[in-house]
Design a protein around this motif. Structure first.
Motif, PDB file in Angstrom:
ATOM      1  N   GLY A  67       0.735  -1.253   0.021  1.00 36.47           N
ATOM      2  CA  GLY A  67       0.023   0.115  -0.061  1.00 36.47           C
ATOM      3  C   GLY A  67       0.793   1.106  -0.113  1.00 36.47           C
ATOM      4  N   SER A  68       1.986   1.341   0.648  1.00 32.47           N
ATOM      5  CA  SER A  68       2.783   2.555   0.991  1.00 32.47           C
ATOM      6  C   SER A  68       3.798   2.643  -0.122  1.00 32.47           C
ATOM      7  CB  SER A  68       3.170   2.652   2.024  1.00 32.47           C
ATOM      8  OG  SER A  68       4.177   1.528   2.334  1.00 32.47           O
ATOM      9  N   THR A  69       4.396   1.457  -0.832  1.00 37.55           N
ATOM     10  CA  THR A  69       5.463   1.906  -1.606  1.00 37.55           C
ATOM     11  C   THR A  69       4.990   2.585  -3.000  1.00 37.55           C
ATOM     12  OG1 THR A  69       6.355  -0.454  -1.024  1.00 37.55           O
ATOM     13  CG2 THR A  69       7.139   0.538  -2.960  1.00 37.55           C
ATOM     14  N   PRO A  70       3.680   2.222  -3.597  1.00 42.51           N
ATOM     15  CA  PRO A  70       3.506   3.200  -4.680  1.00 42.51           C
ATOM     16  C   PRO A  70       2.701   4.392  -4.459  1.00 42.51           C
ATOM     17  CG  PRO A  70       2.092   1.339  -4.692  1.00 42.51           C
ATOM     18  CD  PRO A  70       2.999   1.149  -3.282  1.00 42.51           C
ATOM     19  N   ALA A  71       2.472   4.873  -3.245  1.00 44.11           N
ATOM     20  CA  ALA A  71       1.760   6.017  -2.656  1.00 44.11           C
ATOM     21  C   ALA A  71       2.008   7.292  -3.374  1.00 44.11           C
ATOM     22  CB  ALA A  71       1.716   6.085  -1.226  1.00 44.11           C
ATOM     23  N   THR A 118      -4.161  -8.852   5.635  1.00 41.01           N
ATOM     24  CA  THR A 118      -3.224  -8.427   4.258  1.00 41.01           C
ATOM     25  C   THR A 118      -3.948  -7.254   3.560  1.00 41.01           C
ATOM     26  OG1 THR A 118      -2.124 -10.527   4.373  1.00 41.01           O
ATOM     27  CG2 THR A 118      -1.760  -8.817   2.345  1.00 41.01           C
ATOM     28  N   ILE A 119      -5.186  -7.409   3.273  1.00 44.87           N
ATOM     29  CA  ILE A 119      -5.974  -6.375   2.498  1.00 44.87           C
ATOM     30  C   ILE A 119      -6.200  -5.054   3.467  1.00 44.87           C
ATOM     31  CG2 ILE A 119      -8.178  -5.825   1.625  1.00 44.87           C
ATOM     32  CD1 ILE A 119      -8.436  -8.816   1.052  1.00 44.87           C
ATOM     33  N   GLN A 120      -6.488  -5.261   4.592  1.00 46.37           N
ATOM     34  CA  GLN A 120      -6.685  -4.125   5.352  1.00 46.37           C
ATOM     35  C   GLN A 120      -5.130  -3.505   5.552  1.00 46.37           C
ATOM     36  OE1 GLN A 120      -7.910  -4.429   9.848  1.00 46.37           O
ATOM     37  NE2 GLN A 120      -9.661  -3.732   8.704  1.00 46.37           N
ATOM     38  N   GLY A 121      -4.223  -4.376   5.763  1.00 46.60           N
ATOM     39  CA  GLY A 121      -2.841  -3.808   5.543  1.00 46.60           C
ATOM     40  C   GLY A 121      -2.640  -2.834   4.532  1.00 46.60           C
ATOM     41  N   VAL A 122      -2.938  -3.271   3.536  1.00 48.77           N
ATOM     42  CA  VAL A 122      -2.615  -2.340   2.106  1.00 48.77           C
ATOM     43  C   VAL A 122      -3.537  -1.021   2.552  1.00 48.77           C
ATOM     44  CG1 VAL A 122      -3.480  -2.017  -0.182  1.00 48.77           C
ATOM     45  CG2 VAL A 122      -2.526  -4.353   0.486  1.00 48.77           C
ATOM     46  N   ALA A 123      -4.598  -0.746   2.904  1.00 46.84           N
ATOM     47  CA  ALA A 123      -5.187   0.100   3.260  1.00 46.84           C
ATOM     48  C   ALA A 123      -4.461   1.176   4.189  1.00 46.84           C
ATOM     49  CB  ALA A 123      -6.704   0.261   3.729  1.00 46.84           C
ATOM     50  N   PHE A 124      -3.992   0.099   5.355  1.00 50.23           N
ATOM     51  CA  PHE A 124      -3.038   1.342   6.435  1.00 50.23           C
ATOM     52  C   PHE A 124      -1.867   1.623   5.950  1.00 50.23           C
ATOM     53  CE2 PHE A 124      -4.243  -1.880   9.849  1.00 50.23           C
ATOM     54  CZ  PHE A 124      -5.524  -1.372  10.230  1.00 50.23           C
ATOM     55  N   GLY A 125      -1.238   1.182   4.906  1.00 53.63           N
ATOM     56  CA  GLY A 125       0.142   1.210   4.184  1.00 53.63           C
ATOM     57  C   GLY A 125      -0.083   2.737   3.487  1.00 53.63           C
ATOM     58  N   LEU A 126      -1.213   2.617   2.537  1.00 55.18           N
ATOM     59  CA  LEU A 126      -1.668   3.685   1.578  1.00 55.18           C
ATOM     60  C   LEU A 126      -2.066   4.797   2.337  1.00 55.18           C
ATOM     61  CD1 LEU A 126      -2.565   4.784  -1.339  1.00 55.18           C
ATOM     62  CD2 LEU A 126      -4.647   3.678  -0.919  1.00 55.18           C
ATOM     63  N   PHE A 176      -1.526   5.885   5.728  1.00 52.48           N
ATOM     64  CA  PHE A 176      -0.763   6.310   6.332  1.00 52.48           C
ATOM     65  C   PHE A 176       0.692   7.186   5.786  1.00 52.48           C
ATOM     66  CE2 PHE A 176      -2.489   4.577   9.910  1.00 52.48           C
ATOM     67  CZ  PHE A 176      -1.934   4.956  11.153  1.00 52.48           C
ATOM     68  N   ALA A 177       0.716   6.456   4.550  1.00 52.24           N
ATOM     69  CA  ALA A 177       1.939   7.180   3.448  1.00 52.24           C
ATOM     70  C   ALA A 177       1.340   8.611   2.925  1.00 52.24           C
ATOM     71  CB  ALA A 177       2.100   6.500   2.536  1.00 52.24           C
ATOM     72  N   VAL A 178       0.161   8.361   2.570  1.00 46.39           N
ATOM     73  CA  VAL A 178      -0.668   9.441   1.826  1.00 46.39           C
ATOM     74  C   VAL A 178      -0.835  10.794   3.036  1.00 46.39           C
ATOM     75  CG1 VAL A 178      -2.771  10.402   0.479  1.00 46.39           C
ATOM     76  CG2 VAL A 178      -1.694   8.000   0.064  1.00 46.39           C
ATOM     77  N   GLY A 179      -1.300  10.135   4.014  1.00 48.62           N
ATOM     78  CA  GLY A 179      -1.396  11.263   5.258  1.00 48.62           C
ATOM     79  C   GLY A 179      -0.343  12.049   5.525  1.00 48.62           C
ATOM     80  N   THR A 180       0.752  11.209   5.807  1.00 50.42           N
ATOM     81  CA  THR A 180       2.055  11.956   5.958  1.00 50.42           C
ATOM     82  C   THR A 180       2.493  12.773   5.113  1.00 50.42           C
ATOM     83  OG1 THR A 180       2.875  10.136   7.248  1.00 50.42           O
ATOM     84  CG2 THR A 180       4.666  11.671   6.773  1.00 50.42           C
ATOM     85  N   ILE A 181       2.541  12.430   3.534  1.00 45.98           N
ATOM     86  CA  ILE A 181       2.845  13.389   2.528  1.00 45.98           C
ATOM     87  C   ILE A 181       1.749  14.764   2.407  1.00 45.98           C
ATOM     88  CG2 ILE A 181       3.285  13.560  -0.146  1.00 45.98           C
ATOM     89  CD1 ILE A 181       3.968  10.537   0.159  1.00 45.98           C
ATOM     90  N   ALA A 182       0.599  14.475   2.498  1.00 41.60           N
ATOM     91  CA  ALA A 182      -0.342  15.436   2.667  1.00 41.60           C
ATOM     92  C   ALA A 182      -0.010  16.431   3.645  1.00 41.60           C
ATOM     93  CB  ALA A 182      -1.644  15.044   2.789  1.00 41.60           C
ATOM     94  N   SER A 183       0.295  15.971   4.979  1.00 44.93           N
ATOM     95  CA  SER A 183       0.577  17.097   5.927  1.00 44.93           C
ATOM     96  C   SER A 183       1.607  17.859   5.777  1.00 44.93           C
ATOM     97  CB  SER A 183       0.734  16.099   7.335  1.00 44.93           C
ATOM     98  OG  SER A 183       2.025  15.631   7.503  1.00 44.93           O
TER      99      SER A 183
END
Length: 443
Positions: free
Chosen positions: A300-304, A348-356, A358-365
Motif C-alpha cells: 500500500g505505501s510503496t507506490p503511494a 493483508t487487505i486491511q494492511g494495504v489500506a493502512f500503508g496507503l 499512512f503514507a498519503v496522510g504523512t505526505i499530505a501533512s
C-alpha cells in the motif's frame, strides 16, 4: 543519493530503536518487576513513556521549524540514549519509571523528526517507498522484539534491553553528521505558556485511561484545553499556529487520520490475544499473523507517492477508507469461524489500506503546509495519530474486558471500529484533491 545515503540509514536506525524498544519492553517487563519489586507500579513503566513521548511530539515539530531538524533529532536521540543508560542501571521501580520518562522525552522527537527530514530530502514519489521501509521495520520489530526480549532476559540480563541502545544511538548521530540542511529556519518566540497548558491537558486526558476516578482527569483536562484555546487566541506566535487550522487540506487530513486511528488501526493489538485465548493458538503462531498487516502495508505505501502525482489525495483517501471498512465488515461477520489463512488474507487487505493511508496522510501533512510550518504540521498529524490509537485501544480493551468471552469481545471491537470507519469515509470526501505545488507541476 551521496551524503543522503548516510542520513537515510541514520533515519532507518532511529526508527529501528524506537520500534524495538516498544516491543522488547512488553516481553521483558514481567522479569524486571520480579527483580526490582513494586508490582503496583508495573503499568507506569509504559504509561510514563507513552505520556512523555506523546506530549512532546508537537514541541519537537515547532522547534524543528525554528532551529532545524538535524540538531533536534540529534538531541532527541541523545536524550533517548541517556535515558536508556539510566534505565539500565536503575535499582528500583521508582528510578526506572523516572528514567523511562527521560527515554520518552527523547522518543517523542525521533519518529516525527525522521518523517520531517524525509519530507525535506526526498521527492513525493520516493517518500512512499521510504515510508514503506519504515513501516516494514515497525512490523518486523513486532515479531523480532519479543524474541530479542526473551533472549536478553534469559541469556544475559534484562538491563541489556536498554544498553543495546547505546551503540545504536551513537551510530545514528554519526550518520546524521554529514546532513546539510538547505531550508532556512526562522527563529521566533516560543509560546511556552501555550505548550504547558496543552501538555498538562493532554497528559490528564491520557492519564484518565490508565487510572481510577478517570472522570476528574477528563474534566480538568477539558477545562485545561479550553484555557489553552483562549490563551492561543491572544498569542501573536501561538504554539499551534492558526494557519494550520485555516488550511482545509491540513484540517481535513488530520481529522481523517485521528478518526482512522480511533477505529480500525488499534484492532491489530488484540488479534494475537484473541487467537491465543479464543483459538488456543501458540504465542509464536498468533504473533506471526501480524506479518499479514506488514505485507499489505508494503504494497500500500510503496507506490503511494506515484499515485498521489497521478490521482491526487482525495481519491486515495476514499479508496483506502472503503477498503478498510469492507475488510472490517468481513472481520466482524466471520471472526468467530474464520480460518488462519482467511484471517491472514483479510488482514493483508486491511494492511494495504493502512500503508496507503499512512503514507498519503504523512505526505499530505507536509505538502499542504507552507515551508515555515511543515515540521509543525507533520508532527501534529503524528501526535493526533498517537492520541487516536491510545484512546481507541483503551476503548477496545474495555469492550473486551466487559464481554462474556474473548470472541464476543472481538465482535464488539470490530462493531465499534466499523461505526467510526463510516465517519472516515465521510471525511475522505472532504479532503482536497491536490496541493498548489502539485497543480503547478501538472499544469
Amino acid at each position: 543519493m551521496g551524503k543522503n545515503r548516510y542520513v537515510f540509514w541514520g533515519l532507518v536506525i532511529t526508527t529501528l530503536i524506537s520500534a524495538l524498544d516498544a516491543n522488547i519492553m512488553q516481553t521483558a517487563s514481567p522479569t524486571i518487576v520480579k527483580q526490582l519489586g513494586g508490582m503496583e507500579l508495573f503499568a507506569w513503566i509504559f504509561v510514563v513513556y507513552m505520556l512523555a513521548s506523546t506530549v512532546t511530539v508537537p514541541l519537537y515539530g515547532k522547534l524543528s521549524d525554528m532551529y532545524g531538524r538535524k540538531k533536534l533529532l540529534m538531541i532527541s536521540v541523545g536524550l533517548f540514549t541517556l535515558g536508556s543508560i539510566l534505565c539500565g542501571i536503575a535499582n528500583s521501580m521508582e528510578m526506572l519509571i523516572v528514567f523511562r520518562g527521560i527515554q520518552g522525552l527523547g522518543a517523542g522527537g525521533m519518529v516525527p523528526l525522521s518523517m520531517i527530514i524525509v519530507g525535506d530530502l526526498f521527492t513525493i514519489e520516493k517518500r512512499g517507498k521510504i515510508q514503506a521501509v519504515f513501516s516494514t521495520i515497525w512490523a518486523i520489530s513486532s515479531i523480532v522484539g519479543p524474541v530479542l526480549g526473551s533472549f536478553f532476559v534469559e541469556a544475559l540480563t534484562w538491563r541489556w534491553i536498554f544498553f543495546i541502545n547505546i551503540p545504536i544511538g551513537i551510530a545514528t548521530v554519526f550518520c546524521l553528521i554529514p546532513y546539510q540542511e538547505k531550508a532556512e529556519f526562522k527563529k521566533t518566540h516560543i509560546d511556552y505558556k501555550g505548550f504547558f497548558l496543552f501538555g498538562f491537558s493532554i497528559t490528564l486526558l491520557l492519564l484518565s485511561t490508565n487510572v481510577s476516578h478517570g472522570f476528574w482527569y477528563i474534566l480538568i483536562g477539558i477545562i485545561g484545553m479550553i484555557a489553552f484555546l483562549l490563551v492561543e487566541r491572544k498569542e501573536t506566535e501561538p504554539f499551534l499556529p492558526v494557519s494550520l487550522f485555516k488550511n482545509r487540506g491540513i484540517l481535513m487530513t488530520n481529522l481523517f487520520m485521528l478518526f482512522y486511528c480511533l477505529s480500525f488501526f488499534g484492532t491489530s493489538n488484540f488479534i494475537p490475544l484473541f487467537l491465543q485465548e479464543g483459538k488456543d493458538m501458540s504465542i509464536y503462531k498468533s504473533g506471526l499473523i501480524l506479518l499479514s498487516i506488514a505485507l499489505g502495508w508494503l504494497f500500500g505505501s510503496t507506490p503511494a507517492g506515484g499515485w498521489i502525482i497521478r490521482f491526487g489525495y482525495k481519491i486515495l483517501f476514499i479508496i483506502g477508507s472503503f477498503i478498510t471498512t469492507i475488510s472490517g465488515v468481513a472481520l466482524y461477520l466471520f471472526i468467530q469461524d474464520i480460518s488462519y489463512i482467511g484471517l491472514f488474507l483479510i488482514l493483508t487487505i486491511q494492511g494495504v489500506a493502512f500503508g496507503l493511508l499512512f503514507a498519503v496522510g504523512t505526505i499530505a501533512s507536509q505538502e499542504f503546509a507552507e515551508s515555515h510550518i511543515k515540521g509543525m504540521s507533520t508532527s501534529l498529524q503524528i501526535f493526533l495519530r498517537n492520541i487516536g490509537t491510545s484512546i481507541g485501544v483503551t476503548i477496545m480493551g474495555l469492550l473486551i474486558n466487559h464481554a462474556v468471552n474473548i470472541s464476543i469481545g472481538m465482535k464488539n471491537v470490530f462493531l465499534y471500529a466499523l461505526c467510526l470507519s463510516l465517519i472516515t469515509i465521510v471525511l475522505s470526501f472532504l479532503i482536497p484533491a491536490k496541493t498548489d505545488e502539485l497543480r503547478k507541476s501538472q499544469s
